[in-house]
Each structure stands twice: as C-alpha cells, then as structure tokens.
Write an enzyme that holds these catalytic residues in place. Structure first.
Site, PDB file in Angstrom:
ATOM      1  N   GLN A 121       0.852  -1.196   0.000  1.00  0.00           N
ATOM      2  CA  GLN A 121       0.000   0.000   0.000  1.00  0.00           C
ATOM      3  C   GLN A 121       0.884   1.242   0.000  1.00  0.00           C
ATOM      4  O   GLN A 121       1.523   1.526   1.011  1.00  0.00           O
ATOM      5  CB  GLN A 121      -0.865  -0.089   1.249  1.00  0.00           C
ATOM      6  CG  GLN A 121      -1.810   1.021   1.504  1.00  0.00           C
ATOM      7  CD  GLN A 121      -2.652   0.690   2.743  1.00  0.00           C
ATOM      8  OE1 GLN A 121      -2.958  -0.465   3.015  1.00  0.00           O
ATOM      9  NE2 GLN A 121      -3.008   1.697   3.506  1.00  0.00           N
ATOM     10  N   GLY A 122       0.917   1.957  -1.097  1.00  0.00           N
ATOM     11  CA  GLY A 122       1.802   3.124  -1.201  1.00  0.00           C
ATOM     12  C   GLY A 122       1.036   4.422  -1.030  1.00  0.00           C
ATOM     13  O   GLY A 122       0.758   5.122  -2.000  1.00  0.00           O
ATOM     14  N   SER A 124       1.487   6.659   2.268  1.00  0.00           N
ATOM     15  CA  SER A 124       2.235   7.642   3.070  1.00  0.00           C
ATOM     16  C   SER A 124       3.491   8.129   2.369  1.00  0.00           C
ATOM     17  O   SER A 124       4.116   7.403   1.590  1.00  0.00           O
ATOM     18  CB  SER A 124       2.657   7.027   4.400  1.00  0.00           C
ATOM     19  OG  SER A 124       1.538   6.534   5.083  1.00  0.00           O
ATOM     20  N   SER A 156       4.425  -1.208   4.144  1.00  0.00           N
ATOM     21  CA  SER A 156       4.517  -2.530   4.777  1.00  0.00           C
ATOM     22  C   SER A 156       4.725  -3.621   3.732  1.00  0.00           C
ATOM     23  O   SER A 156       4.063  -3.616   2.695  1.00  0.00           O
ATOM     24  CB  SER A 156       3.227  -2.852   5.534  1.00  0.00           C
ATOM     25  OG  SER A 156       3.108  -2.000   6.635  1.00  0.00           O
ATOM     26  N   GLU A 239      -9.013  -1.785   6.241  1.00  0.00           N
ATOM     27  CA  GLU A 239      -7.794  -2.075   7.003  1.00  0.00           C
ATOM     28  C   GLU A 239      -8.044  -1.963   8.507  1.00  0.00           C
ATOM     29  O   GLU A 239      -7.387  -2.612   9.306  1.00  0.00           O
ATOM     30  CB  GLU A 239      -6.699  -1.079   6.573  1.00  0.00           C
ATOM     31  CG  GLU A 239      -5.359  -1.314   7.250  1.00  0.00           C
ATOM     32  CD  GLU A 239      -4.339  -0.229   6.892  1.00  0.00           C
ATOM     33  OE1 GLU A 239      -4.698   0.745   6.219  1.00  0.00           O
ATOM     34  OE2 GLU A 239      -3.170  -0.376   7.307  1.00  0.00           O
ATOM     35  N   SER A 357      -3.492   7.201  12.975  1.00  0.00           N
ATOM     36  CA  SER A 357      -3.139   7.136  14.394  1.00  0.00           C
ATOM     37  C   SER A 357      -4.393   7.158  15.266  1.00  0.00           C
ATOM     38  O   SER A 357      -5.481   7.521  14.811  1.00  0.00           O
ATOM     39  CB  SER A 357      -2.246   8.325  14.766  1.00  0.00           C
ATOM     40  OG  SER A 357      -3.044   9.497  14.857  1.00  0.00           O
TER      41      SER A 357
HETATM   42  C1  LIG Z   1       4.085  -0.467  11.218  1.00  0.00           C
HETATM   43  C2  LIG Z   1       3.578   0.537  10.256  1.00  0.00           C
HETATM   44  C3  LIG Z   1       3.145   0.130   9.006  1.00  0.00           C
HETATM   45  C4  LIG Z   1       2.694   1.069   8.089  1.00  0.00           C
HETATM   46  N1  LIG Z   1       2.326   0.625   6.847  1.00  0.00           N
HETATM   47  C5  LIG Z   1       1.985   1.529   5.903  1.00  0.00           C
HETATM   48  C6  LIG Z   1       1.709   1.090   4.580  1.00  0.00           C
HETATM   49  O1  LIG Z   1       1.763  -0.085   4.272  1.00  0.00           O
HETATM   50  N2  LIG Z   1       1.399   2.014   3.658  1.00  0.00           N
HETATM   51  C7  LIG Z   1       1.325   3.352   3.956  1.00  0.00           C
HETATM   52  O2  LIG Z   1       0.987   4.122   3.078  1.00  0.00           O
HETATM   53  N3  LIG Z   1       1.580   3.797   5.205  1.00  0.00           N
HETATM   54  C8  LIG Z   1       1.915   2.917   6.178  1.00  0.00           C
HETATM   55  N4  LIG Z   1       2.207   3.357   7.458  1.00  0.00           N
HETATM   56  C9  LIG Z   1       2.194   4.787   7.719  1.00  0.00           C
HETATM   57  C10 LIG Z   1       1.097   5.264   8.630  1.00  0.00           C
HETATM   58  O3  LIG Z   1      -0.115   5.308   7.971  1.00  0.00           O
HETATM   59  C11 LIG Z   1       1.528   6.627   9.175  1.00  0.00           C
HETATM   60  O4  LIG Z   1       2.646   6.415   9.990  1.00  0.00           O
HETATM   61  C12 LIG Z   1       0.440   7.284   9.987  1.00  0.00           C
HETATM   62  O5  LIG Z   1      -0.617   7.692   9.155  1.00  0.00           O
HETATM   63  C13 LIG Z   1       0.977   8.493  10.781  1.00  0.00           C
HETATM   64  O6  LIG Z   1       1.727   9.354   9.992  1.00  0.00           O
HETATM   65  P1  LIG Z   1       3.163   9.848  10.483  1.00  0.00           P
HETATM   66  O7  LIG Z   1       3.943   8.656  10.838  1.00  0.00           O
HETATM   67  O8  LIG Z   1       3.678  10.737   9.444  1.00  0.00           O
HETATM   68  O9  LIG Z   1       2.898  10.653  11.788  1.00  0.00           O
HETATM   69  P2  LIG Z   1       2.331  12.143  11.885  1.00  0.00           P
HETATM   70  O10 LIG Z   1       1.169  12.303  11.015  1.00  0.00           O
HETATM   71  O11 LIG Z   1       3.445  13.103  11.736  1.00  0.00           O
HETATM   72  O12 LIG Z   1       1.833  12.135  13.393  1.00  0.00           O
HETATM   73  C14 LIG Z   1       2.700  12.348  14.520  1.00  0.00           C
HETATM   74  C15 LIG Z   1       1.831  12.537  15.744  1.00  0.00           C
HETATM   75  O13 LIG Z   1       0.969  13.661  15.571  1.00  0.00           O
HETATM   76  C16 LIG Z   1      -0.375  13.314  15.755  1.00  0.00           C
HETATM   77  N5  LIG Z   1      -1.235  14.076  14.838  1.00  0.00           N
HETATM   78  C17 LIG Z   1      -1.037  14.352  13.523  1.00  0.00           C
HETATM   79  N6  LIG Z   1      -2.068  15.024  13.018  1.00  0.00           N
HETATM   80  C18 LIG Z   1      -2.971  15.175  14.000  1.00  0.00           C
HETATM   81  C19 LIG Z   1      -4.267  15.770  14.108  1.00  0.00           C
HETATM   82  N7  LIG Z   1      -4.888  16.323  13.062  1.00  0.00           N
HETATM   83  N8  LIG Z   1      -4.897  15.710  15.291  1.00  0.00           N
HETATM   84  C20 LIG Z   1      -4.298  15.124  16.366  1.00  0.00           C
HETATM   85  N9  LIG Z   1      -3.105  14.558  16.328  1.00  0.00           N
HETATM   86  C21 LIG Z   1      -2.444  14.576  15.166  1.00  0.00           C
HETATM   87  C22 LIG Z   1      -0.431  11.832  15.455  1.00  0.00           C
HETATM   88  O14 LIG Z   1      -1.526  11.213  16.113  1.00  0.00           O
HETATM   89  C23 LIG Z   1       0.897  11.359  16.004  1.00  0.00           C
HETATM   90  O15 LIG Z   1       0.771  11.129  17.369  1.00  0.00           O
HETATM   91  C24 LIG Z   1       2.665   2.437   8.410  1.00  0.00           C
HETATM   92  C25 LIG Z   1       3.085   2.847   9.671  1.00  0.00           C
HETATM   93  C26 LIG Z   1       3.557   1.927  10.582  1.00  0.00           C
HETATM   94  C27 LIG Z   1       4.011   2.396  11.912  1.00  0.00           C
END
Ligand SMILES: Cc1cc2nc3c(=O)[nH]c(=O)nc-3n(C[C@H](O)[C@H](O)[C@H](O)COP(=O)(O)OP(=O)(O)OC[C@H]3O[C@@H](n4cnc5c(N)ncnc54)[C@H](O)[C@@H]3O)c2cc1C
Lengths: 377, 337
Positions: A121-122, A124, A156, A239, A357
């Site tokens: 899944q691409g 992020s 992932s 998902e 999240s």
């Molecule tokens: C194990 C794992 C597998 C994953 N697999 C995939 C995958 O296969 N494909 C893919 O596309 N992505 C994948 N992801 C990515 C995942 O979807 C993102 O990590 C997630 O959406 C959070 O984005 P970020 O890591 O950039 O954190 P950020 O968005 O930067 O968030 C950081 C912190 O800020 C908080 N925050 C951000 N915005 C808000 C808001 N509006 N209100 C309140 N709090 C907020 C968040 O809750 C978090 O605590 C994966 C992530 C992990 C950890």
C-alpha cells in the site's frame, strides 16, 4: 439476534475444522520476520488452495462467494486451531474488486488472493502521514503511459511485494483531496527503488519506495482519475477491521501463550495475575463480539464506513493490553522468551500509528459519527 | 448467525425510551428521580402493565416469554434515563434466579404482575456464601430471593429491614436478617448468575450511552472563546473515547444477552463475565468523562450527572464487582491451556 450457526454455517464450520486439524503446521511460527514471512506465506497459499481465503469475494475472481459470517467463523476457528498468523493484506483486494475494470479484476485478484503475488500500500510519504492529502508524488500522462515521480514511505511488506497500490497527484491545481489518483504499480518497473526500513523490533517489515520516471501503462490507473481519495478511504476502512487483517486469531494465540506461561510457572497464581489475565481475556471477548456485530451489519452488503475507527481503536487496545500483560508477567530477566515478547510489545506500539493514528481515529469518531464541529484549521 | 436487534426489539427500545422521557424530563435535575416514591411507582406499574417486568418468565409461568435480549433492551433504555426502578434486581436477577434455580411458580407469577423481589447478596454485594445479608435493588414491601444451600431459589419475607445509605439513592439497598445461602454451583444457578451479570451490563451500557448523548449535546451548544467547546480537539477526544466505550459495551452486552440464555453454560459464563467486567469499567469511565465535559455544573446537585455516576458504581459493584467475572475468565483460560 441469533448467534447460532445456520445449518449452512454449521456445515461450513465442520468442514473448516476438519481441514484445519489436518493442515495446521506443527512447527512453531519463527520469531524473526525473515523466516516468518515464508512460513506465513506458505500457510496462506495452502489455505487458499484449500478454499478458505477470500470467502466473501465472488468466485469469478478467486473467492468463495460466501458472506461476512463465514469470515467470522474462519477467524474464530483459526484462533482455536492455533493456526499461523495470516498475512495482514486481505484488505488490499477490496479496492480492486470495487473499482477495478473486468480486465484488472481478472488479471490481479486471483494471484493476490492466492498470495502468489504480494501487494503493498503506497499511500504515506515523508511529508504526508496523518495528513495524507498533502501527498506530493506526481503522475503525469504521456501518450499511453503514466510517468510517476516521488517518494513513498512506511510501505509494509514493500520488500516482499510485487505490486503497489499507489496514490499520486494527477491534478496539481486541484485542492488537496481532489486531484489524487490510484495506480497499480509493478515494483519490478524500471525506476522503482525499494529500500528496507528496519522496525524497532529488528524486522525489515516495511520500506521506502523511490520512484524515478517510472512509466506504467495507461490502463494501470484504478478507477477514474481523481477517484484516488475515495479509493484510499475505502482501503483504510477495511484495514481498520480486525477480521480483514486476520488479527483476531493472532491475539488469541498470544493470550494462550501467556496463560501457558502462567501455568508452567506457578500452580496458584495470585489475585493480581488472575485479574490481569481475566482482563485480557475479557478484552478479546469484547473484540470477538464487536467483530461479529460489525460483520453482521456488513452482511447487508454495505462497505465499512467511519465506524471502522471503533474497530481499529479496539484492535489496538487489545493488542496493547496483551503486550502490557506480557511485560508484567515476564519480569524475571532470566526467563527465556522475554526478549521475543518485548519485540512483540514494541510492534504493538505501531498499532496506534498505522492505518491512521489513534488521534486521527478519535477525530473521525467525533466529527463523522458524533457530528461535533470541525476543529479550526 | 446474525447480531442485529429485531424490529420488535427496536419498538421495545423506543417504547421504553419514550415512557422514561415523559416521566423524567431530560432537565438536569434529580428532583423527579430523587423524590423516589410516586414516579418510581408510576414507572414500575407501567412496566408491569406492558409485561416488561415478566419478560424473562416463560408464558406458562405467567410471564411474557421474552428473551434476555429483550430484557437487556429495556434495561439499557432505563439506564439511559437513570430510571429509579429495581429492574435489574427484580426483572432480571431475581427472575433469573427463580426461573433457572427452580423457584416457586407462584412467586414468578407475582413478580410478573409487578411485585418487587430483591436478590439477597452479601455485604460486598457479591454472591453470598453461607449467609445473605443485603437486599439489592430493594423497595418498600419487597420480598427477597436467595439461592438456598440445597441449590434451589428460595423466597424469603424480609425481616429487620434496615435501609442502607449507600452511593446510589435511586437503587436502594437494605440490610436484612441473614438468611442461609449457597454458592452458585449447579448449572441453573450458574446461568442465573450469568443472566444477572448481563442485565447489569445492559443497564451500565445505557447509563454510559445517556452520558455520551448529554455530553455531545452540551459540547455542541456550550460556547467558550466564541466557539462551541465541541470544536476543541481535547473535548472531541473525550467524546470519542466515550463513544468507543459505549459501542464496545453494547457489542459485548448484546452478545452476552444471547449467549447467557442459549449457549452451553461454560460459554454463557465466559461471555457474560466479559460483559459485566467491560461494561462496568466502561460506564464508570464514561460517566466520569461526562462530568468533565459538563464543567462546573456537572459536579452539582442541580445536574443529574452525579446520579448517573452513582448508579454506575453501584451496578459495577453488584454481583461480585469486576473481580468475580475476571477471576472466572482467568480460571477458564488456565484450564484450557
Ligand atoms: C508499522 C507501520 C506500518 C505502516 N504501513 C503503511 C503502509 O503499508 N502504507 C502506507 O501508506 N503507510 C503505512 N504506514 C504509515 C502510517 O499510515 C503513518 O505512519 C500514519 O498515518 C501516521 O503518519 P506519520 O507517521 O507521518 O505521523 P504524523 O502524522 O506526523 O503524526 C505524529 C503525531 O501527531 C499526531 N497528529 C497528527 N495530526 C494530528 C491531528 N490532526 N490531530 C491530532 N493529532 C495529530 C499523530 O496522532 C501522532 O501522534 C505504516 C506505519 C507503521 C508504523
């Protein structure tokens, strides 16, 4: 309300149990992903050939033409049979089924469901996490091809995958959610570089994808141009359900392992241990019933909506509760298995991040289900 | 397998909600509820008239022949309105004990007509081992039901009744002259206990749902800093957490409402245990959070939020706290591995 199996469901369950009895591997699941991946994939392929995967997909794409209740039964019996963990990729077939052309469904779905071809899944990107609509990867139409440039992250199983369901911006002038399209990208295409990222627990479970002038055929767009956001929301709603991703049986196995640990260590566990075990068992029971309710609602044919955020929060809560329990039980540093459980615990921290999240799930519940006013931007 | 409530059950839900809404205006005052007497009697006779008190009693024993799910629908609605009637005590716990514990037929018939029956528990509101000393969900003139040492449900006239000032003024307790009581070991008694756990879980779910609705309405209306407080993310997340607790309680409680009645006894107990433990803890969390969303008014006697929280604590404590169900679940797990 009737939680009894119908006669057909009972027959299905009977056949399934008999099959599992013969086919669940006796050797334990390897702890390290590099060994666990082939083990899980082999079981999943075997399960597919047995006729137990994609139960609620139509037969013409390799499914079984059954319904969500059979999915619930499968999930329950896999747990009871102590079966290997499923590849948590079941949700990736859904968008192909819903938005794919006849040709796309025929070409991609059967091998996806059979785990002969692996998908990832691409969505992020480095600048687009929670705020997915900020994604920058571009797709430009050139004659009969789309040319992709950009950088995906946290993909992932990217290192194991053959295809990626990838979101890219096709209309740079459109605002945010509009102007995004979904593509089917073979990872073998020239210009794709996959770089593994090592998780805190040591597993190379996800990857970064670099796309440099990657040309894919025009027909590799999924749905219409600008359908990308809808497709993405559909994917994440699936998902967020515990059954689609096969986590329920995995959690049941964790709980049995912890109970076994308690039992081998002491003949008379203290009250606090009993309470903690009981709480984990109760949490799993809640998850089981909640999934049953969710799937039963889905039997009417509706795809999941924002209520799937409850499922997601519940799944996360159960996993993190189990992991907290494991740490509270394995306090003795000399106990074998402590480091492995700690790795699972670390992995459990990801539950409240991936798939949106825990904070994002709460935003969705508050605004979409409870109708509270949007926060000022 | 299907999970949803039937059309009839939805009607039951609406009916109970409407009756309560008429009797107990949603106005944030405990007056109507705390006055006890008249309105309690009025609602109770209405419930009896509609055959809702005897839902768990088979028709041939004078009841409405409904299901535990039906009774949970009613209990949830009563919880939503913090209705001061002994529904969990009489219509669910006592009725189940009389029915599954082979109690006297004529008691079941009288219960269906609206006579109040309190279940007799020990001082910790747990299943009594040896002697029962406290009447749960007691009202004036109630009779008591306990599981006697021979394993059958027995009806007792309550003697030396001494009302207890406990946390919940709407669902009362009374100390009574001790009666001999046995532990729930036979299948019937175990099922009765699973039913009582489930009924309490349904009431607790309703309490939580009422708190959620009240909070969300308030968060949309109440303005600070020139905008509704519900637009602040900190408040939104409190409400989202409440919704999570309410919906997960509903899932496990209705699952238990089926299992406690129909599943093999071990499974019945397992699911009911989870329902009681989860819904109890969840309702307390939700009622506390509800007070937080309300701000100052939430901690006054001018608002009914404290009555809701009181009621949640009492029913969480009833039938053995969360301890008994959790220990049972742990025991089952350890037997299995
Ligand atoms: C194990 C794992 C597998 C994953 N697999 C995939 C995958 O296969 N494909 C893919 O596309 N992505 C994948 N992801 C990515 C995942 O979807 C993102 O990590 C997630 O959406 C959070 O984005 P970020 O890591 O950039 O954190 P950020 O968005 O930067 O968030 C950081 C912190 O800020 C908080 N925050 C951000 N915005 C808000 C808001 N509006 N209100 C309140 N709090 C907020 C968040 O809750 C978090 O605590 C994966 C992530 C992990 C950890």
């Amino acid at each position: 309300m009737d939680l009894r199996d119908s006669p057909e469901e009972a027959r299905f369950r009977g056949r399934l149990c008999a099959w599992l009895k013969e086919n669940v591997p006796a050797d334990p699941e390897p702890a390290v992903l590099a060994e666990r991946w082939p083990y899980m994939r082999a079981f999943q392929q075997h399960l597919y050939r047995g006729g137990w995967v994609a139960l609620s997909y139509p037969e013409e794409v390799g499914g079984q033409g059954l319904g969500p209740m059979e999915e619930a039964i499968l999930s329950e019996e896999l747990g009871r049979a102590n079966a290997p963990t499923l590849l948590p990729l079941g949700h990736l077939g859904r968008p192909l089924l819903r938005y794919g052309t006849g040709e796309q469904r025929r070409r991609y779905l059967p091998p996806l469901l059979a785990s002969d071809e692996i998908w990832c899944q691409g969505f992020s990107e480095p600048q687009a996490g929670s705020d997915l609509a900020a994604l920058r990867t571009r797709a430009v139409r050139e004659d009969d091809a789309w040319v992709l440039n950009g950088h995906k992250t946290w993909t992932s199983y990217g290192v194991f995958a053959d295809f990626c369901l990838l979101l890219a911006r096709t209309d740079p002038d459109a605002v945010r959610h509009r102007g995004i399209s979904a593509f089917i990208v073979p990872l073998s295409a020239p210009g794709v570089t996959v770089r593994p990222i090592v998780l805190a627990n040591g597993d190379e479970e996800f990857a970064e994808l670099f796309l440099d002038d990657v040309r894919i055929p025009a027909e590799n767009i999924l749905g219409r141009p600008e359908d990308g956001w809808r497709i993405a929301m559909d994917v994440v709603n699936y998902e967020r359900g515990a059954v689609e991703t096969g986590y329920l049986p995995k959690f049941e196995r964790y709980l049995s392992e912890l109970a076994e640990f308690v039992k081998t260590r002491t003949s008379a566990p203290d009250r606090a241990t009993l309470r903690a075990l009981g709480e984990a068992a109760a949490a799993l029971e809640v998850l089981r019933m909640h999934c049953l309710r969710t799937l039963s609602d889905r039997a009417s044919g509706a795809p999941p909506g924002p209520e799937s955020s409850i499922d997601k929060l519940l799944m996360t809560a159960v996993e993190q509760k189990l992991m907290a329990l494991s740490l509270s039980l394995l306090t003795d540093t000399a106990v074998p298995g402590r480091a492995e459980w700690f790795d699972r615990y670390l992995y459990g921290r990801a539950g409240s991040i991936y798939g949106g999240s825990a904070q994002i799930q709460r935003n969705i519940l508050a605004e979409r289900l409870l109708g509270l006013p949007r926060s000022p931007a | 397998m299907h999970f949803a409530l039937s059309e009839d059950q939805r009607v039951l839900q609406r009916t109970t909600d409407e009756i309560c809404a008429q009797l107990f205006a949603v106005s944030p005052v405990g007056d109507a509820r705390a006055d006890g007497g008249a309105l309690r009697a009025k609602l109770w006779s209405k419930l009896a008239e509609l055959d809702l008190v005897g839902l768990l009693v088979p028709e041939h024993q004078g009841g409405a022949g409904g299901s535990l799910t039906d009774a949970c629908v009613v209990a949830e609605a009563l919880g939503r309105h913090i209705a001061p009637v002994p529904y969990v005590g009489t219509a669910i716990a006592a009725a189940a004990l009389l029915r599954f514990g082979d109690g006297p037929d004529e008691s079941l018939a009288r219960l269906c007509r609206g006579d109040a029956y309190s279940v007799l528990l020990d001082g910790g509101l747990d299943d009594p081992a040896g002697t029962a000393t406290v009447a749960f969900d007691w009202v004036d003139g109630a009779l008591g039901v306990a599981l006697s040492p021979d394993g059958r449900a027995t009806v007792h006239d309550l003697v030396d009744v001494d009302p207890i000032t406990d946390v919940d003024p709407l669902h009362r307790l009374a100390r009574v002259r001790p009666v001999p009581a046995g532990e729930a070991s036979g299948d019937g008694a175990r099922r009765a206990r699973a039913v009582a756990w489930t009924g309490a879980a349904a009431l607790l779910t309703g309490l939580a749902d009422g708190a959620l609705r009240q909070s969300v309405d308030y968060a949309r209306e109440r303005e600070q800093y020139d905008r509704p407080i519900g637009s602040f993310q900190a408040v939104k997340h409190l409400c989202a957490d409440m919704l999570f607790d309410v919906e997960t309680s509903r899932s496990i409680t209705y699952g238990a409402s089926w299992a406690a009645e129909h599943a093999p006894i071990d499974e019945a107990e397992r699911v009911a245990s989870a329902a009681k433990a989860h819904a109890g803890a969840a309702a307390i969390r939700v009622c506390e959070t509800g007070i937080q969303v309300l701000g100052g008014i939430g901690v006054t006697q001018e608002h009914d939020a404290h009555l809701r929280l009181r009621c949640a604590h009492l029913h969480h404590a009833a039938f053995g706290n969360s301890d008994a169900p959790l220990v049972l679940l742990a025991g089952r797990l350890l037997e299995k591995v």
